[in-house]
Scaffold this active site. Sequence first.
Site, PDB file in Angstrom:
ATOM      1  N   ARG A 206     -73.217 -24.422  -4.921  1.00  0.00           N
ATOM      2  CA  ARG A 206     -74.353 -24.617  -5.831  1.00  0.00           C
ATOM      3  C   ARG A 206     -75.660 -24.916  -5.106  1.00  0.00           C
ATOM      4  O   ARG A 206     -76.732 -24.747  -5.664  1.00  0.00           O
ATOM      5  CB  ARG A 206     -74.080 -25.807  -6.756  1.00  0.00           C
TER       6      ARG A 206
ATOM      7  N   ASP B  20     -72.581 -18.265 -11.671  1.00  0.00           N
ATOM      8  CA  ASP B  20     -71.412 -17.465 -12.055  1.00  0.00           C
ATOM      9  C   ASP B  20     -71.714 -15.995 -12.352  1.00  0.00           C
ATOM     10  O   ASP B  20     -70.805 -15.177 -12.369  1.00  0.00           O
ATOM     11  CB  ASP B  20     -70.739 -18.070 -13.295  1.00  0.00           C
TER      12      ASP B  20
HETATM   13  P1  ATP Z   1     -73.044 -23.131 -16.448  1.00  0.00           P
HETATM   14  O1  ATP Z   1     -72.667 -21.696 -16.767  1.00  0.00           O
HETATM   15  O2  ATP Z   1     -73.678 -23.241 -15.121  1.00  0.00           O
HETATM   16  O3  ATP Z   1     -71.911 -24.109 -16.670  1.00  0.00           O
HETATM   17  P2  ATP Z   1     -74.040 -23.678 -19.077  1.00  0.00           P
HETATM   18  O4  ATP Z   1     -75.388 -23.593 -19.660  1.00  0.00           O
HETATM   19  O5  ATP Z   1     -73.004 -22.735 -19.622  1.00  0.00           O
HETATM   20  O6  ATP Z   1     -74.193 -23.539 -17.502  1.00  0.00           O
HETATM   21  P3  ATP Z   1     -72.726 -25.922 -20.386  1.00  0.00           P
HETATM   22  O7  ATP Z   1     -72.318 -27.238 -19.823  1.00  0.00           O
HETATM   23  O8  ATP Z   1     -71.691 -25.059 -21.009  1.00  0.00           O
HETATM   24  O9  ATP Z   1     -73.506 -25.186 -19.194  1.00  0.00           O
HETATM   25  O10 ATP Z   1     -73.858 -26.174 -21.496  1.00  0.00           O
HETATM   26  C1  ATP Z   1     -75.014 -26.947 -21.206  1.00  0.00           C
HETATM   27  C2  ATP Z   1     -75.410 -27.728 -22.419  1.00  0.00           C
HETATM   28  O11 ATP Z   1     -75.723 -26.833 -23.506  1.00  0.00           O
HETATM   29  C3  ATP Z   1     -74.334 -28.652 -23.001  1.00  0.00           C
HETATM   30  O12 ATP Z   1     -74.231 -29.862 -22.286  1.00  0.00           O
HETATM   31  C4  ATP Z   1     -74.868 -28.863 -24.408  1.00  0.00           C
HETATM   32  O13 ATP Z   1     -75.909 -29.806 -24.408  1.00  0.00           O
HETATM   33  C5  ATP Z   1     -75.448 -27.478 -24.742  1.00  0.00           C
HETATM   34  N1  ATP Z   1     -74.451 -26.723 -25.507  1.00  0.00           N
HETATM   35  C6  ATP Z   1     -73.364 -26.079 -25.030  1.00  0.00           C
HETATM   36  N2  ATP Z   1     -72.634 -25.543 -26.033  1.00  0.00           N
HETATM   37  C7  ATP Z   1     -73.280 -25.882 -27.183  1.00  0.00           C
HETATM   38  C8  ATP Z   1     -73.020 -25.667 -28.566  1.00  0.00           C
HETATM   39  N3  ATP Z   1     -71.950 -24.973 -28.983  1.00  0.00           N
HETATM   40  N4  ATP Z   1     -73.892 -26.173 -29.466  1.00  0.00           N
HETATM   41  C9  ATP Z   1     -74.970 -26.857 -29.072  1.00  0.00           C
HETATM   42  N5  ATP Z   1     -75.261 -27.115 -27.776  1.00  0.00           N
HETATM   43  C10 ATP Z   1     -74.442 -26.639 -26.839  1.00  0.00           C
END
Ligand code: ATP
Length: 324
Positions: free
Chosen positions: A258, A131
């Site tokens: 992806r 993204d």
């Molecule tokens: P992408 O941008 O590709 O979706 P991302 O890292 O933002 O990647 P998410 O699914 O939002 O993907 O987050 C990945 C993991 O990070 C979650 O499954 C969870 O385990 C952890 N995580 C996300 N938000 C939190 C939070 N507020 N507190 C603790 N852990 C979190």
Amino acid sequence: MEINLKVGVLTSGGDAPGMNAAIRAVVRAATHRNIEVIGIRRGYQGMIEGDFIKMDSACVSGIIQRGGTILQTARCMEFMAPEGRKKAYDQLNSFSINAVIVIGGDGSFTGASIMSREYDIPFIGIPGTIDNDLYGTDYTIGFDTALNTVVNAVDKIRDTASSHGRIFFVEVMGKEAGFIALQSGIACGAEGILIPEEKGQIEKLRKFLDERAKLKKSSIILVAEGEEEGGAIPIANKMKEEYPEFDIRTTILGHIQRGGTPSAVDRINASRMGVAAIEALIDDQKSIMIGIVNNEIVHVPLNKTVKLCKDVSRDMLAITDLLV
Ligand code: ATP
């Protein structure tokens, strides 16, 4: 100087092409400094379950050109609660892992930032998401490859669109961010670009359909999935009703964005950021994201990158109207 580090590395959230290049760089840079690296499989889920694997230079051979992530990835609800993170900490402790490198996006860094405040373990983030929506870095790993995948696909759609004189609404990934739609739209010569960051775009689209669409052999409207009408299907349906004279079609590119072989740009950036993550740990850095700004490596506090939002380039947005 003796370096007392045993580093865990994981990939988390959505997978992105180039993550393997980052894992390889982390492992190789660490090995050169006699630092042990433990691969944590399936992101935070694997951290909680102790799904660990010792990594050396040989085990990252032949992966730089592979999409996906050899460590696999996961979304882990349990890690969002303090009890889950306590389990994860206990697992790290029992394997004497005293630093963690997280390759992922905004959510993954939120988790890392919280855990590094709760426990005395340095977390270093490497931005890995197609993204490109992370504050503090010009690039995220996977964005360039995804962009090229979209451009290749839309070029093909353009061939059939112009043969039949059709208008195609093409949906690309981006629930909250329009980086892929905006930049692929420019690269494909799209006639319209709809992104979550801009409101009231439907009026502009109507104006285009009223005045210009009839003069074109075909039209491509790039739609980010999080755009305000709800993506390509609802907006195409609405336009079909309002403009029955046009042959309107929809394509959702979906998960092909992806996958695939990472581009040279993604491999190079991932390699640079992987090495920089190990160097940051040696320099005693804690709770930072490695970024690239103006082609230079930068360090950004993790809590800053998760709190602040990166906007699409307003300069790029401004030129789109002039290119149709
Ligand atoms: P992408 O941008 O590709 O979706 P991302 O890292 O933002 O990647 P998410 O699914 O939002 O993907 O987050 C990945 C993991 O990070 C979650 O499954 C969870 O385990 C952890 N995580 C996300 N938000 C939190 C939070 N507020 N507190 C603790 N852990 C979190």
